[in-house]
Design a protein around this motif. Sequence first.
Motif, mmCIF file in Angstrom:
data_model
loop_
_atom_site.group_PDB
_atom_site.id
_atom_site.type_symbol
_atom_site.label_atom_id
_atom_site.label_comp_id
_atom_site.label_asym_id
_atom_site.label_seq_id
_atom_site.Cartn_x
_atom_site.Cartn_y
_atom_site.Cartn_z
ATOM 1 N N UNK A 136 0.402 -26.656 30.864
ATOM 2 C CA UNK A 136 0.929 -26.219 29.574
ATOM 3 C C UNK A 136 -0.098 -26.448 28.476
ATOM 4 N N UNK A 137 -0.721 -27.609 28.473
ATOM 5 C CA UNK A 137 -1.744 -27.903 27.468
ATOM 6 C C UNK A 137 -2.929 -26.948 27.588
ATOM 7 N N UNK A 138 -3.273 -26.573 28.818
ATOM 8 C CA UNK A 138 -4.377 -25.633 29.012
ATOM 9 C C UNK A 138 -4.025 -24.257 28.449
ATOM 10 N N UNK A 139 -2.784 -23.832 28.633
ATOM 11 C CA UNK A 139 -2.336 -22.562 28.057
ATOM 12 C C UNK A 139 -2.404 -22.623 26.542
ATOM 13 N N UNK A 140 -1.930 -23.708 25.966
ATOM 14 C CA UNK A 140 -1.961 -23.887 24.509
ATOM 15 C C UNK A 140 -3.399 -23.842 23.998
ATOM 16 N N UNK A 141 -4.285 -24.590 24.638
ATOM 17 C CA UNK A 141 -5.683 -24.634 24.205
ATOM 18 C C UNK A 141 -6.328 -23.257 24.284
ATOM 19 N N UNK A 142 -6.023 -22.513 25.338
ATOM 20 C CA UNK A 142 -6.589 -21.170 25.499
ATOM 21 C C UNK A 142 -6.081 -20.223 24.414
ATOM 22 N N UNK A 143 -4.802 -20.327 24.088
ATOM 23 C CA UNK A 143 -4.236 -19.470 23.044
ATOM 24 C C UNK A 143 -4.841 -19.801 21.683
ATOM 25 N N UNK A 144 -5.008 -21.079 21.394
ATOM 26 C CA UNK A 144 -5.616 -21.455 20.118
ATOM 27 C C UNK A 144 -7.063 -20.972 20.048
ATOM 28 N N UNK A 145 -7.784 -21.093 21.154
ATOM 29 C CA UNK A 145 -9.168 -20.609 21.180
ATOM 30 C C UNK A 145 -9.212 -19.099 20.946
ATOM 31 N N UNK A 146 -8.278 -18.373 21.555
ATOM 32 C CA UNK A 146 -8.222 -16.915 21.378
ATOM 33 C C UNK A 146 -7.975 -16.545 19.920
ATOM 34 N N UNK A 147 -7.205 -17.402 19.219
ATOM 35 C CA UNK A 147 -6.910 -17.154 17.806
ATOM 36 C C UNK A 147 -8.015 -17.646 16.878
ATOM 37 N N UNK A 148 -9.021 -18.305 17.449
ATOM 38 C CA UNK A 148 -10.097 -18.836 16.628
ATOM 39 C C UNK A 148 -9.725 -20.107 15.893
ATOM 40 N N UNK A 149 -8.765 -20.844 16.437
ATOM 41 C CA UNK A 149 -8.313 -22.091 15.821
ATOM 42 C C UNK A 149 -8.939 -23.261 16.575
ATOM 43 N N UNK A 150 -9.759 -24.077 15.936
ATOM 44 C CA UNK A 150 -10.367 -25.219 16.632
ATOM 45 C C UNK A 150 -9.292 -26.214 17.060
ATOM 46 N N UNK A 151 -9.489 -26.794 18.232
ATOM 47 C CA UNK A 151 -8.463 -27.691 18.771
ATOM 48 C C UNK A 151 -9.111 -28.831 19.535
ATOM 49 N N UNK A 152 -8.385 -29.942 19.572
ATOM 50 C CA UNK A 152 -8.785 -31.106 20.361
ATOM 51 C C UNK A 152 -7.749 -31.319 21.446
ATOM 52 N N UNK A 153 -8.188 -31.474 22.676
ATOM 53 C CA UNK A 153 -7.282 -31.673 23.802
ATOM 54 C C UNK A 153 -7.316 -33.130 24.263
ATOM 55 N N UNK A 154 -6.374 -33.475 25.141
ATOM 56 C CA UNK A 154 -6.327 -34.823 25.672
ATOM 57 C C UNK A 154 -5.926 -35.869 24.644
ATOM 58 N N UNK A 155 -5.231 -35.457 23.595
ATOM 59 C CA UNK A 155 -4.803 -36.387 22.551
ATOM 60 C C UNK A 155 -3.478 -37.015 22.996
#
Length: 394
Positions: free
Chosen positions: A41-60
Amino acid sequence: MTANDPDAAIRDETARLEAQLIALRRELHKRPELAFEEHETAAVVAAELARLGIPARTGVGRTGVVGLIEGGRPGPTLLIRADMDALPIHERTGLPFASEREGLMHACGHDIHTVTLLGAAAVLRSIAPALAGRIKLIFQPAEEILEGAPAMIADGAMDDPGVDMCLGFHNWPWGKVGQIQYVRGACQAASDAFDIVFHGRSGHAAHPQAAIDPIAGAALFIGQLQTLVSREINPLSPAVVTVGQISGGTVRNIIPDQLTLKGTVRTMDTAARDAVEAGMRRLLAGVEAGLRLRSELDYARKVPPLVNDDRVLDRVLTAARAVVGEAAVTSGTPSMGSEDFACFTERAPGAHLRIGSGAPGRADVLHNSDYQPDEGCIAVGVRTLSRAALELLQ
């Protein structure tokens, strides 16, 4: 942005996104993950944010994701949170997109929450120039065990930049799509957990005088426990003390050496919370003295009450009424259920909304194996969160 009209842009962009958000929700629904196991689920979220051009931090906080949208002008930081975890429930909906994982189900609608915040992220990214400040997008693990928010906070989710306001939401099957409910002040209870081990001395059931019976001690304690609510807490201050698990003994004719019980305490204010814990310790001391037992108490304060801040809530309600209309935004009653979003609002003022998700002709509710929320709540949630962010970051 639609003719420099953020409201129109929110409406139009949400309409454009709705079908793909529903499709994504169904994919997430097929693959539920338990607390701190939300890797896919987190990987899907991170991929969607990247597609939108929104910087994100994972593993928080182990499996959480934090995205950041910068507005067009300086201003405060607004945190918006969605939870991602599922439940250990065997799904019985029979839907074509039912869980493919035996014994796991999104029975609380956190799949809906995840895509709702992703939709709001897309909308807010498109109107970012109209915002004064920034938005932290919190995709949180482990809400069901009330440990995800503390884990993310400990891992810096509310830092760099610091958070000034918080916004949370939950799908609400007791309301129809297009209805939004709120509660002023404390809207959900603090949650504390207790584990107690009673130590006695084993012996033959026919000769109890030669033993020390932990079952008798536990029974006495459980009976006395409710006097804390009925005789020591102000009747106008809600409190619930529930023993949910008892384990001990092996066969009918042996008094065991020990017995374990586990339970939960729910309160709405600090005075009641303190009184229950202190009273429980006092009752245990009495049982020990009276029945010659020894007890061990592990008492953990999990999350505080979730308290809506009027200043934030009023502005959020202005936004909600702009989306669904005055009559569809109504005041509700507090719940003795708990929500670890309270850990965010303990540190920054916030508001939490209930977004109607009840499907026509259905009566199933949260944590039910046949729960089927109306997916129309996704678009309502996207528009409401986006409009609220616009209101708070003008």
